[in-house]
Enzyme design. Sequence first.
Site, mmCIF file in Angstrom:
data_model
loop_
_atom_site.group_PDB
_atom_site.id
_atom_site.type_symbol
_atom_site.label_atom_id
_atom_site.label_comp_id
_atom_site.label_asym_id
_atom_site.label_seq_id
_atom_site.Cartn_x
_atom_site.Cartn_y
_atom_site.Cartn_z
ATOM 1 N N SER A 59 42.805 40.330 40.274
ATOM 2 C CA SER A 59 43.082 38.928 39.940
ATOM 3 C C SER A 59 42.389 38.482 38.652
ATOM 4 C CB SER A 59 42.634 38.019 41.090
ATOM 5 O OG SER A 59 41.251 38.171 41.341
ATOM 6 N N TYR A 60 41.526 39.300 38.083
ATOM 7 C CA TYR A 60 40.825 38.892 36.865
ATOM 8 C C TYR A 60 41.789 38.912 35.681
ATOM 9 C CZ TYR A 60 36.375 39.477 39.389
ATOM 10 O OH TYR A 60 35.334 39.372 40.286
#
Length: 340
Positions: A59-60
């Site tokens: 998700s980064y």
Amino acid sequence: MRGRKTLIEYRLLGRTGVRVAPICIGTMNFGNPTPEDEAARMLDWALDAGLNFFDTANSYNAGESEAIIGRALAASGRRHEVILATKAHYPTGPGPNERGNSRLHLLRACEDSLRRLKTDYIDLYQIHRPDPTVPVEETLGVLTDLVRQGKVRYIGCSTHPAWRVMEALMISAMKGLARYVSEQPPYNLLDRRIENELVPLCQAHNLALMPWSPMAQGVLAGRYHDAQAVPTDSRAALRGGIYAERVTAAGVEVGKRFVALAEAHGVAPAHLALLWVKDQPGITAPIFGPRTLAQLEAMLPVATMQLSDELRAACDELVPPGTAVVNFHNTSGWMRMRVT
């Protein structure tokens, strides 16, 4: 610098035989705001310095952090030197099955992470947050399959309450499933609540602890003089939302006192903040997320420093053990205790 390591004392990753540096490099900044070329230099520099532990998540920056790491390690040929950790749970698309801890989602998420990271295995695959809608047996079952397939070496979790960690350990033992070897909680001098239950649990069952936000988003590094005057390059300013919530008047006040304490002892405040977490009981490696190569270089001495009993006691005076003045569990979804 390649080949010239510092005198780092490596630590075991929980009850595994894997040895990791006592500082884990967080990569949330890779791709935004850290440009790819600098991120690649940071990875090389860290490995040259003996820092072999890196943490990311799918998700980064919408997967860009993983992609940058993958391209950098492929170009340098140094994948075998790295203990690489990533995470899954948060949405990867708009669909109802593109999120959470289900078998369907985790199988897809793992394959996508392997592709972005340009590797055929992940050293530590972590469940980013609990998912109360999915039985833990399902989650542990798919993680076990990934381990048996050789795509994942070890599994862990992040920001889980102690009871959920214990539940997972029990089910793994009862059903012969892969066992968590680590937990990644928020932990710094401003929020010490994991000391009440999670730390004793991890010590009793030999789980590694890899705390995130050890410098309290820079509050303990002396970056904030007023909760209303947020530095323009800070996470609170750049990302807002949950990050801005963690900058409070009470936290900034303690931060000022912490800075004064560090300077009185001739220690850089940022060094002391990271050192305090690194040398707390039960901690394996705090996660430090540098934005620039200069920041990474500046923090290297902490890897070989030791916290004195005097400074430990002085920090306890600022924020007593097990208490909090700022809520760093504000993304957990389960911590209900108010912080005043």
